[in-house]
Design a protein around this motif. Sequence first.
Motif, PDB file in Angstrom:
ATOM      1  N   CYS A  30       0.906  -1.206  -0.138  1.00 42.01           N
ATOM      2  CA  CYS A  30      -0.033  -0.106  -0.047  1.00 42.01           C
ATOM      3  C   CYS A  30       0.847   1.248   0.027  1.00 42.01           C
ATOM      4  N   ALA A  31       0.537   2.119  -0.958  1.00 38.19           N
ATOM      5  CA  ALA A  31       1.583   3.184  -1.207  1.00 38.19           C
ATOM      6  C   ALA A  31       0.881   4.499  -0.979  1.00 38.19           C
ATOM      7  N   ILE A  32       1.495   5.112  -0.202  1.00 40.51           N
ATOM      8  CA  ILE A  32       0.889   6.652   0.479  1.00 40.51           C
ATOM      9  C   ILE A  32       1.711   7.844  -0.020  1.00 40.51           C
ATOM     10  N   ASN A  33       1.231   8.780  -0.628  1.00 41.82           N
ATOM     11  CA  ASN A  33       2.189   9.795  -1.223  1.00 41.82           C
ATOM     12  C   ASN A  33       1.700  11.044  -0.471  1.00 41.82           C
ATOM     13  N   LEU A  34       2.832  11.590   0.194  1.00 42.09           N
ATOM     14  CA  LEU A  34       2.494  12.833   1.295  1.00 42.09           C
ATOM     15  C   LEU A  34       2.870  14.003   0.536  1.00 42.09           C
ATOM     16  N   ILE A  35       1.908  14.839   0.413  1.00 40.94           N
ATOM     17  CA  ILE A  35       2.229  16.309  -0.278  1.00 40.94           C
ATOM     18  C   ILE A  35       1.873  17.300   0.688  1.00 40.94           C
ATOM     19  N   GLY A  36       2.780  18.324   0.754  1.00 40.15           N
ATOM     20  CA  GLY A  36       2.693  19.234   1.652  1.00 40.15           C
ATOM     21  C   GLY A  36       3.777  20.409   1.563  1.00 40.15           C
ATOM     22  N   ALA A  37       3.739  21.607   1.916  1.00 46.37           N
ATOM     23  CA  ALA A  37       4.509  22.692   1.901  1.00 46.37           C
ATOM     24  C   ALA A  37       5.967  22.218   2.560  1.00 46.37           C
ATOM     25  N   PRO A  38       7.161  23.096   2.249  1.00 42.44           N
ATOM     26  CA  PRO A  38       8.362  22.805   3.011  1.00 42.44           C
ATOM     27  C   PRO A  38       7.966  23.325   4.338  1.00 42.44           C
ATOM     28  N   GLY A  39       8.397  22.455   5.322  1.00 42.45           N
ATOM     29  CA  GLY A  39       8.119  22.972   6.837  1.00 42.45           C
ATOM     30  C   GLY A  39       6.839  22.544   7.475  1.00 42.45           C
ATOM     31  N   CYS A  40       6.094  22.016   6.805  1.00 45.01           N
ATOM     32  CA  CYS A  40       4.622  21.286   7.316  1.00 45.01           C
ATOM     33  C   CYS A  40       4.509  20.369   8.346  1.00 45.01           C
ATOM     34  N   GLY A  41       5.790  19.712   8.242  1.00 48.16           N
ATOM     35  CA  GLY A  41       5.895  18.355   9.202  1.00 48.16           C
ATOM     36  C   GLY A  41       5.797  17.183   8.393  1.00 48.16           C
ATOM     37  N   SER A  54       5.613   0.383  12.982  1.00 50.46           N
ATOM     38  CA  SER A  54       6.513  -0.553  12.517  1.00 50.46           C
ATOM     39  C   SER A  54       6.695  -1.756  13.374  1.00 50.46           C
ATOM     40  N   ALA A  55       6.004  -1.921  14.458  1.00 52.34           N
ATOM     41  CA  ALA A  55       5.890  -3.369  14.939  1.00 52.34           C
ATOM     42  C   ALA A  55       4.974  -4.239  14.217  1.00 52.34           C
ATOM     43  N   ASP A  56       3.879  -3.558  13.582  1.00 51.96           N
ATOM     44  CA  ASP A  56       2.961  -4.409  12.923  1.00 51.96           C
ATOM     45  C   ASP A  56       3.224  -4.634  11.261  1.00 51.96           C
ATOM     46  N   PHE A  57       3.634  -3.383  10.854  1.00 47.52           N
ATOM     47  CA  PHE A  57       3.870  -3.500   9.297  1.00 47.52           C
ATOM     48  C   PHE A  57       5.381  -3.177   8.954  1.00 47.52           C
ATOM     49  N   ARG A  58       5.659  -3.901   7.911  1.00 50.44           N
ATOM     50  CA  ARG A  58       7.111  -3.513   7.406  1.00 50.44           C
ATOM     51  C   ARG A  58       7.011  -2.413   6.221  1.00 50.44           C
ATOM     52  N   CYS A  59       7.686  -1.548   6.725  1.00 49.70           N
ATOM     53  CA  CYS A  59       7.489  -0.065   6.248  1.00 49.70           C
ATOM     54  C   CYS A  59       8.677   0.331   5.623  1.00 49.70           C
ATOM     55  N   ALA A  60       8.499   1.104   4.105  1.00 51.76           N
ATOM     56  CA  ALA A  60       9.566   1.761   3.578  1.00 51.76           C
ATOM     57  C   ALA A  60       9.387   3.104   3.158  1.00 51.76           C
ATOM     58  N   VAL A  61      10.214   4.016   3.127  1.00 55.47           N
ATOM     59  CA  VAL A  61      10.036   5.311   2.822  1.00 55.47           C
ATOM     60  C   VAL A  61      10.749   5.659   1.574  1.00 55.47           C
ATOM     61  N   LEU A  62      10.350   6.532   0.622  1.00 50.71           N
ATOM     62  CA  LEU A  62      10.824   7.291  -0.245  1.00 50.71           C
ATOM     63  C   LEU A  62      10.891   8.895   0.178  1.00 50.71           C
ATOM     64  N   LEU A 113       4.542   1.726   1.987  1.00 48.39           N
ATOM     65  CA  LEU A 113       5.304   2.396   1.303  1.00 48.39           C
ATOM     66  C   LEU A 113       5.063   3.858   1.481  1.00 48.39           C
ATOM     67  N   PHE A 114       5.677   4.605   2.244  1.00 45.44           N
ATOM     68  CA  PHE A 114       5.318   6.222   2.281  1.00 45.44           C
ATOM     69  C   PHE A 114       6.353   6.862   1.315  1.00 45.44           C
ATOM     70  N   ILE A 115       5.574   7.875   0.655  1.00 48.62           N
ATOM     71  CA  ILE A 115       6.602   8.489  -0.346  1.00 48.62           C
ATOM     72  C   ILE A 115       6.335   9.792  -0.004  1.00 48.62           C
ATOM     73  N   GLU A 116       7.398  10.524   0.514  1.00 52.48           N
ATOM     74  CA  GLU A 116       7.384  11.877   1.165  1.00 52.48           C
ATOM     75  C   GLU A 116       7.794  12.654  -0.157  1.00 52.48           C
TER      76      GLU A 116
END
Length: 220
Positions: A30-41, A54-62, A113-116
């Motif tokens: 499951c891939a999640i694309n995170l979109i926000g301005a610089p500095g929004c956190g 991360s205890a329940d799922f094997r996560c990855a980040v781009l 998969l989290f895509i920052e």
Amino acid sequence: MNIPVVENVLKINDQLAALNRRRLGQASICAINLIGAPGCGKTALLEATLRLLSADFRCAVLAGDLATQRDADRLAKYCPRVVQINTGKGCHLEAGHVAQALEQLNLADIDLLFIENVGNLICPVGFDVGQNYKVGIFSTTEGDDKPAKHPYIVMEADLLLLNKIDLLEHVPFDRELFEHDIRRLKPDSRLLALSARTLAGIEPWIEQVRQWKNAAPGKQ
Ligand code: MG
Ligand code: ZN
């Protein structure tokens, strides 16, 4: 003939995004694309999210940024599978960036998969990277006018977050106006308010990610 060229770029991007989506789907990611301005956190939200999931799922980040490996370094403390994508002068991630970054990962070892995306509220919205869900992040320190000024992220996002609610009493931010503008643009928009720093309000977000992951098809 500028317009046909731009259309062509988007068409190629969409084709690559469809390939990414198929690859990720075949690996049941499951891939999640995170979109926000610089500095929004975005990175702070991911730090908290990785800690809680991360205890329940094997996560990855781009992690997409013009320069530096700083976000990847921060996130690597909570996740062994982090790839930093430096876009140089590129102000958004494209499907090709994500395809290349996926080469660095063993997809069979990943559930989420989290895509920052690159910090930017504008063009990341228009570039499909093959995600399953788009999340738009605003923060109280950016001001309450961002949804009205950036309507496309409001309309495109599957979920909106308002981060830094711990700072509400210290900044001029009209929450009613903020929420009114969102509803005006997209009446059925979903908004969660939270603080990635204090973790106030974080649980509904974590629960939403769990639901998205559990809604994804099983391993093929
Ligand atoms: Mg970041
Ligand atoms: Zn851009």
